[in-house]
Enzyme design. Structure first.
Site, PDB file in Angstrom:
ATOM      1  CB  THR A 102      45.403  24.927  42.732  1.00  0.00           C
ATOM      2  OG1 THR A 102      44.806  26.178  42.428  1.00  0.00           O
ATOM      3  CG2 THR A 102      44.668  23.823  41.993  1.00  0.00           C
ATOM      4  N   GLY A 141      52.448  28.026  39.582  1.00  0.00           N
ATOM      5  CA  GLY A 141      53.552  28.395  38.716  1.00  0.00           C
ATOM      6  C   GLY A 141      54.824  28.630  39.505  1.00  0.00           C
ATOM      7  CD  GLU A 384      44.882  32.093  40.704  1.00  0.00           C
ATOM      8  OE1 GLU A 384      44.164  32.401  41.669  1.00  0.00           O
ATOM      9  OE2 GLU A 384      45.867  31.349  40.802  1.00  0.00           O
TER      10      GLU A 384
END
Length: 627
Positions: A102, A141, A384
């Site tokens: 992303t 993350g 996601e």
């Protein structure tokens, strides 16, 4: 398992993890991960045991992405030689990884990612760049402070030609002192509404060079002389994302279990008013309105459990084929899980808020943990893949399937109902007692989904034949496409629930089967009532059937009530996992609330600093200090 950290004066310590600073949350999460790794070695845990431990800690562990995406990506996207090089290091935590896909300006539109990896034949290297502000990786993350390596998704450029998105292994930090390597700017994106133990990060790549061998080359590779060779469809790169979307269904299941357990246990403890003058106060759980608030979350917990189990079996079959180079089932599993990820996260975020409200004012306390659970669940609707985009990916899959069905071709098993003659349908509920048959309800769900998909397919075809271009026709029907995908996903949950209970009926006691059958029935009835407009519009039911179904839905509440507490106890969640003052197994909610209040740092001194700073002069009528 949490690390013992010295509290700063003026902190906000409550039950659970509330009141920790971000640094403390981050440190404690890493501590927990290392501790459960020790336990895994000490007790010879299986991977399944390890996964259960993470779930028992409510996913409040460090480098989750290392385990859930980085290692699986190596397993699925790397060659055997690359696996031999990187997997031992990753599995022993000698390197810590993340999955950097992303970007600040792009999320689910993978084809528009702006990060580039340009092949330099002179040095046999790839040069990675994030060419503008919107190109930086944003959100992965463990990227902010933990990861030493990242699998970076970037557009492969050879010469002046773009060969599309490909994965690259990039070292971010020194393995000696953890400092970022030259050309790399990396950090944490800041505090979030929840999940603050995770160091979601940003990444800027300024002409970072990596060896050609660092391109994960299971599906495609670049030779030394700059030739691009594709050995498998690029769709195989989606295998890791599909696994994560499946994991999100499990995450959603776990969170709604927590919320349902807290709300039902507390509702059994709390007493409020009476329906009879002078009678004793009733358990809140005995009120039909309270049951109508929280039993949907109970039914959803079981529906998601059975759906996850069914989808995991499908994924394992698809994954085995993908590893053999056969991607035939990838489209099916991708379409299904895109929609189910969205539907599951939408469902639980709504039901968790209802659980919080059902706990009254106490549900607003952090010590209740319901609100904290909701905050930790909110990211699921965008992580996601934004849910709207996920529904539309599912809808595209459904359009392909109905096109095959109308052409007389074979369709995938989950959409086999599209082969039926939609006009030959007759509602199976012809009298009130038929509403107690889950298989009849399943037929109603099937007709509703079939009708929604067929309707939007017809409208798209009409728009195209009327002269609209494909993009305009698609945009004009986006809402209907999302509704069709939701109808299909709701059918999937109902189907998995019905089939799983039917299978259990053959192996478990009649008493247990009867309880689960009743819960399944309620799930089906409630779903029809809450979306009654769509069921009526599809002519899956008529007004008379809706009246029968509404009446049976309310009857089901009373039937579920005697077993409600036992059904949440069956989740087998320890108090230390739930961490709620309201949802303790012993039922002493008020005592635990008071104990939580006594632990509040503000209560550690009787006179607050604000008294000496402001209140003393105010109370004594003296001039206030300059504000």
């Amino acid at each position: 398992m949490a690390a013992k950290t010295k509290r700063k004066e003026g902190g906000k310590l409550c039950d659970g993890l509330a009141g920790f600073t971000r640094s403390e949350l981050y440190e404690n999460a890493i501590h927990r991960t290392l501790r459960i790794n020790q336990l895994k070695k000490e007790h010879n845990w299986t991977q399944e045991d390890f996964d259960i431990a993470i779930r028992c800690l409510n996913y409040e562990v460090g480098f989750v992405i290392h385990l859930s995406m980085f290692i699986p990506a190596i397993e699925r996207l790397a060659t055997d030689d690359q696996k031999a090089k990187w997997l031992p290091l990753a599995e022993s935590y000698r390197i810590l990884g993340t999955y950097a896909q992303t970007e600040l300006g792009h999320g689910t539109n993978l084809m528009a990612l702006e990060t580039t990896a340009t092949f330099d034949p002179r040095t046999d290297e790839f040069v990675l760049r994030t060419p503008q502000l919107s190109s930086m990786k944003w959100w992965p993350g463990s990227l902010g402070k933990t990861a030493t390596h990242a699998i970076v998704l970037a557009q492969l450029i050879i010469g002046n030609k773009n060969y599309g998105m490909n994965p690259f292994m990039v070292q971010l930090r020194s393995l000696e002192d953890h400092m970022p390597l030259p050309g790399i700017i990396v950090g944490d994106i800041g505090a979030k509404l929840g999940a603050n133990s995770n160091d979601n990060g940003f990444l800027i790549l300024n002409d970072v060079r990596i060896p050609r061998e660092n391109m994960l080359a299971r599906n495609s590779k670049v030779t030394k002389d700059g030739r691009y060779i594709q050995t498998s469809t690029n769709k195989a790169n989606y295998a890791t994302m599909v696994l994560v979307r499946l994991s999100i269904i499990r995450w959603a299941e776990d969170t709604i279990k927590n919320g349902s357990l807290i709300a039902i246990r507390y509702s059994a403890v709390r007493r409020q008013s009476s329906l009879q003058a002078g009678g004793p106060e009733m358990q809140v759980l005995d009120y039909q309105t309270q049951q109508y608030k929280i039993f949907p979350s109970l039914a959803a917990s079981y529906a998601l459990f059975f759906t996850y189990e069914a989808m995991m079996k499908e994924y394992e079959i698809a994954y085995a084929q993908i590893m053999r180079g056969n991607n035939q089932l990838l489209g099916q599993i991708h379409g299904q899980l895109s929609g189910l990820k969205a539907f599951a996260s939408d469902l639980v975020t709504y039901e968790l808020e209802m659980c919080r409200r059902s706990c009254g004012g106490h549900g607003y306390l952090k010590a209740s943990v319901v609100g904290e659970t909701l905050l930790h669940t909110l990211p699921l609707v965008t992580v996601e893949g934004d849910n709207t985009v996920m529904y539309l990916q599912c809808a595209r899959y459904l359009l392909k399937q109905i096109a095959k069905a109308l052409a007389g071709q074979d369709v995938d098993e989950p959409t086999s109902y599209l082969k039926k003659d939609i006009l030959s349908y007759t509602c199976p509920v012809q009298k009130g007692e038929h509403c107690t048959n889950p298989n009849y309800l399943l037929k109603i769900y099937t007709q509703r989904a079939h009708s929604a998909i067929a309707s939007v397919a017809r409208q798209l075809q009409f728009d195209l034949e009327s002269g609209k271009d494909q993009s305009s026709a698609f945009n004009n029907n986006l809402v209907s496409l999302v509704q069709a995908a939701k109808a299909h996903c709701q059918l999937c949950l109902m189907k998995n629930f019905v089939e799983s209970v039917s299978a259990l009926e053959r192996t478990c006691s009649e008493n247990l089967a009867s309880v689960l059958r009743q819960l399944c029935l309620y799930f089906g009835l409630h779903g029809i009532v809450t979306a009654s407009g769509e069921f009526l519009e599809s002519e899956a039911i008529g007004l008379q059937q809706l009246e029968w179904i509404k009446a049976e839905e309310l009857k089901s509440l009373a039937a579920i009530r005697p077993n409600a507490v036992a059904l949440v106890d069956a989740f087998d969640l320890h108090d230390q996992t739930v961490m709620s003052a309201l949802g303790r197994y012993d039922g002493n909610a008020y005592q635990h609330l008071f104990e939580a209040a006594k632990r509040e740092p503000m209560n550690q001194t009787q006179v607050p600093p604000a008294y000496y700073k402001y209140l003393r002069d105010l109370i004594k009528g003296q001039p206030l200090a300059k504000l």
